[in-house]
Design a protein around this motif. Sequence first.
Motif, PDB file in Angstrom:
ATOM      1  N   LEU A 198       0.459  -1.224   0.033  1.00 15.97           N
ATOM      2  CA  LEU A 198      -0.171  -0.283   0.309  1.00 15.97           C
ATOM      3  C   LEU A 198       0.983   1.240   0.010  1.00 15.97           C
ATOM      4  O   LEU A 198       0.459   2.206   0.359  1.00 15.97           O
ATOM      5  CB  LEU A 198      -0.686  -0.169   0.917  1.00 15.97           C
ATOM      6  N   GLY A 199       2.196   0.924   0.391  1.00 14.72           N
ATOM      7  CA  GLY A 199       2.727   2.448   0.392  1.00 14.72           C
ATOM      8  C   GLY A 199       3.387   3.402  -1.146  1.00 14.72           C
ATOM      9  O   GLY A 199       3.336   4.094  -0.566  1.00 14.72           O
ATOM     10  N   ILE A 200       3.810   1.682  -1.484  1.00 14.03           N
ATOM     11  CA  ILE A 200       3.945   2.328  -2.957  1.00 14.03           C
ATOM     12  C   ILE A 200       2.829   2.623  -4.531  1.00 14.03           C
ATOM     13  O   ILE A 200       3.580   2.917  -5.112  1.00 14.03           O
ATOM     14  CB  ILE A 200       5.127   1.507  -3.710  1.00 14.03           C
ATOM     15  N   ILE A 201       1.862   2.230  -4.131  1.00 12.36           N
ATOM     16  CA  ILE A 201       0.704   1.746  -4.676  1.00 12.36           C
ATOM     17  C   ILE A 201       0.500   3.855  -5.311  1.00 12.36           C
ATOM     18  O   ILE A 201      -0.158   3.889  -6.487  1.00 12.36           O
ATOM     19  CB  ILE A 201      -0.056   1.640  -4.150  1.00 12.36           C
ATOM     20  N   ASN A 202       0.662   4.607  -4.757  1.00 13.93           N
ATOM     21  CA  ASN A 202       0.940   6.273  -5.241  1.00 13.93           C
ATOM     22  C   ASN A 202       2.595   6.442  -6.074  1.00 13.93           C
ATOM     23  O   ASN A 202       2.132   7.615  -6.563  1.00 13.93           O
ATOM     24  CB  ASN A 202       0.878   7.022  -3.930  1.00 13.93           C
ATOM     25  N   ASP A 203       3.451   6.192  -6.088  1.00 13.12           N
ATOM     26  CA  ASP A 203       4.467   6.564  -6.715  1.00 13.12           C
ATOM     27  C   ASP A 203       4.701   5.404  -7.724  1.00 13.12           C
ATOM     28  O   ASP A 203       5.309   5.372  -8.258  1.00 13.12           O
ATOM     29  CB  ASP A 203       5.511   5.602  -5.876  1.00 13.12           C
ATOM     30  N   ILE A 204       4.088   4.319  -8.340  1.00 10.75           N
ATOM     31  CA  ILE A 204       4.370   2.948  -9.095  1.00 10.75           C
ATOM     32  C   ILE A 204       2.827   2.396 -10.354  1.00 10.75           C
ATOM     33  O   ILE A 204       1.775   2.973  -9.485  1.00 10.75           O
ATOM     34  CB  ILE A 204       4.493   1.952  -8.275  1.00 10.75           C
ATOM     35  N   ASN A 205       3.223   2.722 -11.190  1.00 11.55           N
ATOM     36  CA  ASN A 205       1.819   2.594 -11.724  1.00 11.55           C
ATOM     37  C   ASN A 205       1.984   0.841 -12.047  1.00 11.55           C
ATOM     38  O   ASN A 205       2.629   0.215 -11.862  1.00 11.55           O
ATOM     39  CB  ASN A 205       2.364   2.741 -13.714  1.00 11.55           C
ATOM     40  N   LEU A 206       0.551   0.308 -11.307  1.00 13.17           N
ATOM     41  CA  LEU A 206       0.821  -0.444 -11.396  1.00 13.17           C
ATOM     42  C   LEU A 206       0.336  -1.871 -12.316  1.00 13.17           C
ATOM     43  O   LEU A 206       1.321  -3.280 -12.952  1.00 13.17           O
ATOM     44  CB  LEU A 206      -0.713  -1.488 -10.744  1.00 13.17           C
ATOM     45  N   VAL A 207       1.288  -1.143 -13.743  1.00 14.19           N
ATOM     46  CA  VAL A 207       0.801  -1.832 -14.720  1.00 14.19           C
ATOM     47  C   VAL A 207       2.486  -2.342 -15.141  1.00 14.19           C
ATOM     48  O   VAL A 207       2.262  -2.776 -16.454  1.00 14.19           O
ATOM     49  CB  VAL A 207      -0.155  -1.519 -16.023  1.00 14.19           C
ATOM     50  N   GLU A 208       3.268  -1.648 -14.731  1.00 14.60           N
ATOM     51  CA  GLU A 208       4.694  -2.101 -15.074  1.00 14.60           C
ATOM     52  C   GLU A 208       5.308  -2.353 -14.428  1.00 14.60           C
ATOM     53  O   GLU A 208       6.278  -3.060 -14.288  1.00 14.60           O
ATOM     54  CB  GLU A 208       4.857  -0.551 -15.164  1.00 14.60           C
ATOM     55  N   HIS A 209       4.374  -3.925 -13.197  1.00 14.45           N
ATOM     56  CA  HIS A 209       5.117  -4.522 -12.158  1.00 14.45           C
ATOM     57  C   HIS A 209       4.450  -5.593 -11.854  1.00 14.45           C
ATOM     58  O   HIS A 209       2.490  -5.147 -12.645  1.00 14.45           O
ATOM     59  CB  HIS A 209       5.469  -4.392 -10.732  1.00 14.45           C
ATOM     60  N   ARG A 210       4.959  -7.093 -12.216  1.00 17.88           N
ATOM     61  CA  ARG A 210       3.207  -7.947 -11.930  1.00 17.88           C
ATOM     62  C   ARG A 210       3.294  -7.696 -11.040  1.00 17.88           C
ATOM     63  O   ARG A 210       4.368  -7.454  -9.741  1.00 17.88           O
ATOM     64  CB  ARG A 210       4.283  -9.376 -12.170  1.00 17.88           C
ATOM     65  N   PRO A 211       2.639  -9.021  -9.905  1.00 16.63           N
ATOM     66  CA  PRO A 211       1.233  -8.766  -9.043  1.00 16.63           C
ATOM     67  C   PRO A 211       2.578 -10.005  -8.307  1.00 16.63           C
ATOM     68  O   PRO A 211       3.218  -9.394  -6.869  1.00 16.63           O
ATOM     69  CB  PRO A 211      -0.020  -9.408  -8.954  1.00 16.63           C
ATOM     70  N   SER A 212       2.811 -10.181  -9.324  1.00 18.76           N
ATOM     71  CA  SER A 212       3.944 -11.523  -7.829  1.00 18.76           C
ATOM     72  C   SER A 212       5.085 -10.803  -7.661  1.00 18.76           C
ATOM     73  O   SER A 212       5.641 -11.620  -6.657  1.00 18.76           O
ATOM     74  CB  SER A 212       4.159 -13.081  -8.676  1.00 18.76           C
ATOM     75  N   THR A 213       5.741 -10.105  -8.444  1.00 19.93           N
ATOM     76  CA  THR A 213       7.139  -8.780  -8.310  1.00 19.93           C
ATOM     77  C   THR A 213       7.010  -8.556  -7.203  1.00 19.93           C
ATOM     78  O   THR A 213       7.617  -8.538  -6.194  1.00 19.93           O
ATOM     79  CB  THR A 213       7.268  -8.539  -9.274  1.00 19.93           C
ATOM     80  N   ILE A 214       5.481  -7.939  -7.263  1.00 17.92           N
ATOM     81  CA  ILE A 214       6.071  -6.462  -6.431  1.00 17.92           C
ATOM     82  C   ILE A 214       5.182  -7.270  -4.719  1.00 17.92           C
ATOM     83  O   ILE A 214       5.788  -7.179  -3.675  1.00 17.92           O
ATOM     84  CB  ILE A 214       4.021  -6.174  -6.150  1.00 17.92           C
ATOM     85  N   ALA A 215       4.665  -8.538  -4.829  1.00 18.37           N
ATOM     86  CA  ALA A 215       4.450  -9.183  -3.682  1.00 18.37           C
ATOM     87  C   ALA A 215       5.750  -9.850  -2.731  1.00 18.37           C
ATOM     88  O   ALA A 215       5.846 -10.123  -1.655  1.00 18.37           O
ATOM     89  CB  ALA A 215       3.460 -10.721  -3.697  1.00 18.37           C
TER      90      ALA A 215
END
Length: 285
Positions: A198-215
């Motif tokens: 939640l702390g980075i969703i304001n700073d990254i675009n979610l289409v640029e990173h796979r969910p597994s990568t973020i997890a």
Amino acid sequence: MEHFPISSLICEEDQSPLYATDNDDDDVTDHKETKHEDEYIEILVSRESILDTIHSSITSAWLKWARSDSVQWIMKTRVSFSFSYQTAYLALTYYDRFLTHRSIESDKYWAFRLLSIACLSLAAKMEECFVPMLSEYQTEDFGFESKTIQRMELLILSTLDWRMNLVTPFAYLSHFTAKLETDIKAEEIVSKSTGFILGIINDINLVEHRPSTIAAAAVLAAYNQRLNKQPVEPKLSIFSSCATLEPEHVLSCYTMMIEGSRYCSGVGDKYFSTASNKRRRLKST
């Protein structure tokens, strides 16, 4: 009325105990559960692979500001309706994917708010048991009729080819946490991981990173906040079900999470209130 003897429901048992305590049976059960979970994760990975990561078209300053404002509105409304973090994240995924296919003019601020409402409404319909009426999605600055929100929902659905059941990082957290060899309680790692996401969703675009990568990055950040490339790569090997994990991408997200947590009073919802206060101070100067 015909009498049905209860005794007929009881089958003859052999002399073996009702509850087996053989350790071998426990090992077999654990192995099956692990195998099934690994297979489930593989399905998630294949589902997220269908939608390739896309380079964000949100580059201009005003568009970044509009997205940031939308993020805050979605997170604030999530609290009002008691939606899950999963719902909010899914709404932002719809939002970012929509803007990779369609553009909104800078002077149409109302359109970004309408997009936010429609994305959150669609996400709630996918995730929540109780969904508010469209008329309940009201904002302080704009009032939209239900028909208007419905038309925006249809535009989003057609733009995204009706692919709404998307994978989010939260689906991986428990699995990745279980793979770690640590004395930290799993619930604590999952909770901290959620905060880092939640702390980075304001700073990254979610289409640029796979969910597994973020997890993976979030779990590693919750586990140890002092990793670099050398320790990260061996840690990723334990997440064997996700062969698509790229160390450079995971490390990039991990670094953003760690840096973000240092400059904010907290992660998760606290981060958004902190960011909002900063913006208000900047506007007043």
